[in-house]
Design an enzyme around this catalytic site. Sequence first.
Site, PDB file in Angstrom:
ATOM      1  N   ASP A 111       0.821  -1.208   0.000  1.00  0.00           N
ATOM      2  CA  ASP A 111       0.000   0.000   0.000  1.00  0.00           C
ATOM      3  C   ASP A 111       0.857   1.261   0.000  1.00  0.00           C
ATOM      4  O   ASP A 111       1.515   1.577   0.983  1.00  0.00           O
ATOM      5  CB  ASP A 111      -0.909  -0.010   1.230  1.00  0.00           C
ATOM      6  CG  ASP A 111      -1.934   1.116   1.220  1.00  0.00           C
ATOM      7  OD1 ASP A 111      -2.069   1.783   0.171  1.00  0.00           O
ATOM      8  OD2 ASP A 111      -2.586   1.327   2.247  1.00  0.00           O
ATOM      9  N   ASP A 321      -0.977   7.165  -6.684  1.00  0.00           N
ATOM     10  CA  ASP A 321      -1.391   6.070  -5.812  1.00  0.00           C
ATOM     11  C   ASP A 321      -1.582   4.789  -6.614  1.00  0.00           C
ATOM     12  O   ASP A 321      -2.329   4.773  -7.589  1.00  0.00           O
ATOM     13  CB  ASP A 321      -2.695   6.458  -5.103  1.00  0.00           C
ATOM     14  CG  ASP A 321      -3.215   5.362  -4.192  1.00  0.00           C
ATOM     15  OD1 ASP A 321      -2.413   4.770  -3.458  1.00  0.00           O
ATOM     16  OD2 ASP A 321      -4.432   5.104  -4.222  1.00  0.00           O
TER      17      ASP A 321
END
Length: 450
Positions: A111, A321
């Site tokens: 992540d 992201d």
Amino acid sequence: MAGTTVSRALLLLVGVVLTAQLCCTADVGRGDGFSVEFIHRDDVRSPYHDPSLTAHERLLAAVSRSTDRAAALSRSRVGGGAMSEVTSRPFEYLIAVRVGTPSTRMLAVADTGSDLVWLKCTDNADPKRAPAPGKDVVFYPANSTTFGHVDCKSGACRALNGASCTPSNHCRYLYTYFDGSRTSGLLSTETFTFHDGVTRHRDEAASLRVPNVNFGCSTQNAGTFPADGVVGLGGGALSLVTQLGNDASIGRKFSYCLVNFFLNASSALNFGARADVTEPGAVTTPLVRSQVDTYYTVKLEAVKIGKSTFLPHGSSLLIVDSGSSLTFLDKSVLDPLVEELTKRIKLPKAESREKLMCFDISGVPMGQVVAMVPDVTLELGGGAAVTLKPQNTFVMMHEGMMCMALAAASERNPVSILGNIAQQNMHIGYDLDKRTLTFAPANCANSSPP
């Protein structure tokens, strides 16, 4: 023929079901850096792969996760209070890590939108326990000779918001997610072993052992958590990237190159020297400070199609992201961008349940469709210009329907995000030491080592 046409269309346009890979060198070593497998959640090697779903259904699920992800990043950005940072549960990628001595292989969410490395643990010692195939793995610290606890007065504990002290002076944490799920345990240290994911000879057992990695040993979980834990790759003090940076020969940098899942390419997430982006056409933009140090944030100065330029009137900050599939832009940029694309793409519009701009491409040759879609250029800080090709801006949402992989950042979720569809076929390097992001066009499918 219809099946063949759809398959070709998916290869050209569906960028959400992704794996990642980098061109790399062969041997593992601190000076050379190292690589680990980077597995998309829908990859056949992932325990979350559902063979009953079609490619379109996987794409629809990814769109839904993107909306949840944007909400999570927005709440993290504006949140506050005494609890730990609110992080996001929707995920796209997994990495395998080996923890402890002897080591336990665990499959964790990778992540870029969070920092803490945490794994599911138990207080019990049961060396005979073996997880059933496909089930979550739990780490048994009592069985490892290299496990240790972190003192609550340490810098690592102070870096974790909402941490507290136990009667034994150990650092206890509580990590809360935006949907109310929580995980808690003791901040600990352990040896992590990384097996090289891109060795030239697959039978080589090349690996790198990193001692004293700070990680959360979670013994209490409220809610349903995917995988065996989370490996935070953000920019904060407790992320794996920052901790690896304590070794000067590795540095605080990593890179990846996202490819289409259907190409069945090998995949890797690279650290250290292997993360250098040296392809022709590479451009570099500085990272900018934002409300959350975790996020990789750059400045979006303008968006261009041909000679048409669109300037953001609201926030010009853009989070890069890997956990979001869609790209979210401020309406001041997205609305005129959509208008310009509509003028240039001479196809009938189609209605989409997902409320994205879509076109009916039934019966139109895919080469002709791709030729209609113009390049979109993102002008970033420092003079960097990143070009998004048709495969970066459109996907096959349903059979015969092409939809834009860009959505509006809303008042409820005001964060602008560069998602992983927009990042495919780019070698992207994150360098926390230089505080830069580097983008280079790359044929990621042909980058695997021989």
